[in-house]
Design a protein around this motif. Structure first.
Motif, PDB file in Angstrom:
ATOM      1  N   LYS A  48       1.899  36.139  -5.746  1.00  0.00           N
ATOM      2  CA  LYS A  48       1.722  37.280  -4.842  1.00  0.00           C
ATOM      3  C   LYS A  48       0.526  38.139  -5.240  1.00  0.00           C
ATOM      4  O   LYS A  48      -0.212  38.630  -4.369  1.00  0.00           O
ATOM      5  CB  LYS A  48       2.991  38.129  -4.813  1.00  0.00           C
ATOM      6  N   ASP A  49       0.302  38.348  -6.532  1.00  0.00           N
ATOM      7  CA  ASP A  49      -0.833  39.170  -6.970  1.00  0.00           C
ATOM      8  C   ASP A  49      -2.162  38.510  -6.614  1.00  0.00           C
ATOM      9  O   ASP A  49      -3.114  39.193  -6.215  1.00  0.00           O
ATOM     10  CB  ASP A  49      -0.741  39.410  -8.477  1.00  0.00           C
ATOM     11  N   GLU A  50      -2.217  37.208  -6.738  1.00  0.00           N
ATOM     12  CA  GLU A  50      -3.449  36.485  -6.408  1.00  0.00           C
ATOM     13  C   GLU A  50      -3.762  36.593  -4.922  1.00  0.00           C
ATOM     14  O   GLU A  50      -4.891  36.906  -4.531  1.00  0.00           O
ATOM     15  CB  GLU A  50      -3.289  35.016  -6.807  1.00  0.00           C
ATOM     16  N   TYR A  51      -2.749  36.353  -4.081  1.00  0.00           N
ATOM     17  CA  TYR A  51      -2.966  36.430  -2.638  1.00  0.00           C
ATOM     18  C   TYR A  51      -3.330  37.849  -2.199  1.00  0.00           C
ATOM     19  O   TYR A  51      -4.219  38.048  -1.358  1.00  0.00           O
ATOM     20  CB  TYR A  51      -1.718  35.969  -1.893  1.00  0.00           C
ATOM     21  N   MET A  52      -2.651  38.839  -2.777  1.00  0.00           N
ATOM     22  CA  MET A  52      -2.924  40.213  -2.381  1.00  0.00           C
ATOM     23  C   MET A  52      -4.321  40.647  -2.802  1.00  0.00           C
ATOM     24  O   MET A  52      -5.016  41.360  -2.053  1.00  0.00           O
ATOM     25  CB  MET A  52      -1.876  41.146  -2.982  1.00  0.00           C
ATOM     26  N   ALA A  53      -4.774  40.222  -3.981  1.00  0.00           N
ATOM     27  CA  ALA A  53      -6.131  40.567  -4.434  1.00  0.00           C
ATOM     28  C   ALA A  53      -7.179  39.970  -3.500  1.00  0.00           C
ATOM     29  O   ALA A  53      -8.171  40.631  -3.152  1.00  0.00           O
ATOM     30  CB  ALA A  53      -6.342  40.077  -5.866  1.00  0.00           C
ATOM     31  N   GLU A  54      -6.966  38.735  -3.051  1.00  0.00           N
ATOM     32  CA  GLU A  54      -7.911  38.107  -2.125  1.00  0.00           C
ATOM     33  C   GLU A  54      -7.891  38.805  -0.769  1.00  0.00           C
ATOM     34  O   GLU A  54      -8.945  38.967  -0.128  1.00  0.00           O
ATOM     35  CB  GLU A  54      -7.578  36.621  -1.986  1.00  0.00           C
ATOM     36  N   CYS A  55      -6.707  39.202  -0.330  1.00  0.00           N
ATOM     37  CA  CYS A  55      -6.610  39.936   0.950  1.00  0.00           C
ATOM     38  C   CYS A  55      -7.383  41.247   0.881  1.00  0.00           C
ATOM     39  O   CYS A  55      -8.148  41.583   1.805  1.00  0.00           O
ATOM     40  CB  CYS A  55      -5.152  40.210   1.280  1.00  0.00           C
ATOM     41  N   LEU A  56      -7.191  42.013  -0.170  1.00  0.00           N
ATOM     42  CA  LEU A  56      -7.850  43.310  -0.282  1.00  0.00           C
ATOM     43  C   LEU A  56      -9.358  43.157  -0.425  1.00  0.00           C
ATOM     44  O   LEU A  56     -10.124  43.971   0.101  1.00  0.00           O
ATOM     45  CB  LEU A  56      -7.264  44.072  -1.467  1.00  0.00           C
ATOM     46  N   ALA A  57      -9.803  42.113  -1.143  1.00  0.00           N
ATOM     47  CA  ALA A  57     -11.246  41.895  -1.281  1.00  0.00           C
ATOM     48  C   ALA A  57     -11.881  41.567   0.070  1.00  0.00           C
ATOM     49  O   ALA A  57     -12.917  42.129   0.450  1.00  0.00           O
ATOM     50  CB  ALA A  57     -11.503  40.771  -2.283  1.00  0.00           C
ATOM     51  N   SER A  58     -11.255  40.664   0.816  1.00  0.00           N
ATOM     52  CA  SER A  58     -11.786  40.313   2.144  1.00  0.00           C
ATOM     53  C   SER A  58     -11.693  41.497   3.094  1.00  0.00           C
ATOM     54  O   SER A  58     -12.594  41.694   3.938  1.00  0.00           O
ATOM     55  CB  SER A  58     -11.011  39.120   2.718  1.00  0.00           C
ATOM     56  N   LEU A  59     -10.637  42.292   2.973  1.00  0.00           N
ATOM     57  CA  LEU A  59     -10.488  43.449   3.843  1.00  0.00           C
ATOM     58  C   LEU A  59     -11.581  44.481   3.574  1.00  0.00           C
ATOM     59  O   LEU A  59     -12.122  45.085   4.519  1.00  0.00           O
ATOM     60  CB  LEU A  59      -9.112  44.072   3.640  1.00  0.00           C
TER      61      LEU A  59
END
Length: 517
Positions: free
Chosen positions: A102-113
């Protein structure tokens, strides 16, 4: 009589053209087809008037603005694809209970956002489009994760960046996810988690009922919250029919195991449970007597009410400004349309007064839009486009020129200017019809050149097919004016040829008379 005379002229011109065509054809048939040669190249429909009609620098400036916005849009789509990909993976893992990444996916989401927000900076229409859906999805995933950590709906500042509407839609989306989650927990007889979900959704629904939602995105999403409330109520009721309210977690499995036991074991269980049931009834009666007259215990707050109150206040203020803008834009658009009607009637001074009044009404609205750029698209943009069309048409009829965007002076963006130019061709076409009824071929020719030049610019502006409908409208208007010019040309040719035929017999008669004398 005039109509009959015009029909006679058309018939004569058609007959003359047919005779000329047949003579030319007989001449060609006298030669082999191989010796006919290539066809004549198309002749230019533009005179010096048409070639100087549009400012090339202004066209290039509008084109550069449209191209830059389209490039931003393409870049934004790439970021959105990455956001939705990682957010959907995270939501699937939450639904299936696998939270190791979950931390990996959320970090990628926030970076792309963050990259997407940077790409949409300065483009409000891009921020309110697909990017808004991406921000809402990420916020919903974060709300779900925080709910499983805290058992509460965390406030908006813990799931930033997102707007007020995005936070509300994310909260409603989370409620829908919890209704599905409750079904899974019902299979495990986890009444405590179901009760927690139900309490949160009921509190969220109570706060949402305080909002005066207009017919927009949040209003449409709110319907999902009502279904989630109904689903949780149904699950709670159905579980109460199987598991007692005070039963511990996993009681349904115990009930099922007891049902599978043999009859002898069931009788022993009933006998041993008799004294226990009697004792429980006595204790419940004593507890009920002690609680009579006392205040009922209230549920703990599972959401930040101050956060929702602040959101509601901001949305009410925004809606009030939006209503003010819509009313003011109605008057601007009305004056712009009346100016166009006045030009068609030949009342140019009255049209100028209407345009001036519309400009005065648009100034305070423009200031409001500068403060809230998201208010631009909609009523304001339509009003500005209508007013710009009136300004362009008035200048074209009065001066036979097409104003640049700077000369219009309304602070138009590229999309509004393109829309005004497209609508201008329709008004020019109506003007051409009026002049054609007076056999004014020169005015019709000027109208045709205007439509041709604007149509050429529109094909350049149609980056990525954004203005396909506008281009189709310009093409149709141009065809109508071309037909007018063709018919008037036939009339003029017929008149000239008829005049030549009238002159030739008279001339020959005078010559014959002189010879006889």
């Amino acid at each position: 009589a005039g109509a009959i005379a015009a029909a006679v002229v058309l018939l004569r011109s058609g007959a003359s053209a047919l005779v000329s065509y047949q003579a030319q054809r007989r001449g060609l048939q006298a030669l082999p087809m191989a010796q006919w040669g290539p066809p004549t190249l198309p002749s230019s429909s533009l005179t010096g008037y048409g070639e100087a009609l549009l400012d090339e620098a202004d066209v290039n400036e509008i084109l550069a603005e449209i191209t830059a916005a389209d490039d931003r849009r393409q870049l934004l789509f790439q970021h959105n694809r990455a956001i939705f990909s990682n957010a959907n993976k995270l939501l699937f893992d939450i639904r299936t209970g696998r939270l190791d990444r979950k931390d990996e996916y959320m970090a990628e989401c926030l970076a792309s956002l963050g990259q997407a927000f940077a790409a949409a900076e300065g483009y409000p229409s891009l921020r309110d489009g697909p990017l808004s859906s991406a921000a809402e999805t990420v916020a919903m995933a974060r709300l779900l994760l925080r709910f499983f950590e805290t058992g509460r709906l965390v406030p908006m500042d813990e799931v930033m960046p997102c707007s007020d509407e995005e936070y509300l839609c994310a909260a409603i989306g989370m409620a829908q996810e919890l209704s599905r989650y409750a079904l899974g927990r019902a299979c495990a007889a986890d009444t405590r988690s179901i009760a927690l979900c139900r309490a949160l959704i009921m509190q969220l629904n109570a706060k949402m009922l305080e909002f005066d939602l207009r017919n927009g995105r949040v209003r449409r999403t709110y319907d999902g919250l009502k279904y989630a409330v109904k689903k949780l109520e149904d699950v709670t009721y159905e579980m109460s029919m199987v598991v007692p309210p005070d039963a511990p977690r996993g009681a349904a499995a115990t009930v099922a195991e007891e049902h599978e036991a043999g009859p002898g074991q069931a009788e022993m269980d009933l006998e041993s449970a008799g004294g226990e049931a009697k004792r429980r009834r006595v204790e419940d009666g004593e507890a009920k007597e002690s609680e009579e007259g006392s205040e009922p215990a209230s549920e703990p707050a599972l959401l930040d009410e101050a956060c929702f109150d602040a959101i509601r206040a901001r949305m009410e203020e925004y809606d009030a400004k939006r209503e003010t803008l819509i009313k003011a834009c109605r008057d601007v658009q009305k004056n712009g349309k009346q100016a166009i009607f006045s030009v068609h009637r030949g009342e140019l001074s009255k049209a100028a007064a209407k345009i001036q009044a519309a400009r005065a009404l648009a100034e305070p609205v423009q200031k409001l839009v500068d403060e809230h750029p998201t208010l631009r698209h909609g009523s304001f943009s339509s009003a500005m486009e209508e007013l710009a069309e009136g300004v362009l048409f008035h200048a074209w009829v009065a001066e036979r020129r097409v104003l640049t965007r700077a000369s219009v002076g309304l602070g138009l963006d590229a999309q509004e200017m393109v829309g005004a130019l497209s609508d201008l061709t329709g008004e020019v076409g109506r003007f051409a019809v009026a002049r054609a009824s007076k056999r004014d071929l020169d005015a019709v020719q000027q109208a045709l050149e205007t439509d041709l030049v604007i149509g050429s610019a529109m094909t350049q502006f149609n980056v990525g097919g954004r203005f396909s409908k506008k281009v189709d409208a310009v093409t149709m208007n141009t065809k109508k004016v071309q037909q007018l010019a063709y018919e008037l040309t036939l009339v003029r040719m017929g008149r000239s040829q008829a005049a030549e035929r009238d002159v030739e017999p008279a001339a020959s008669g005078r010559d014959g008379g002189d010879d006889e004398v």
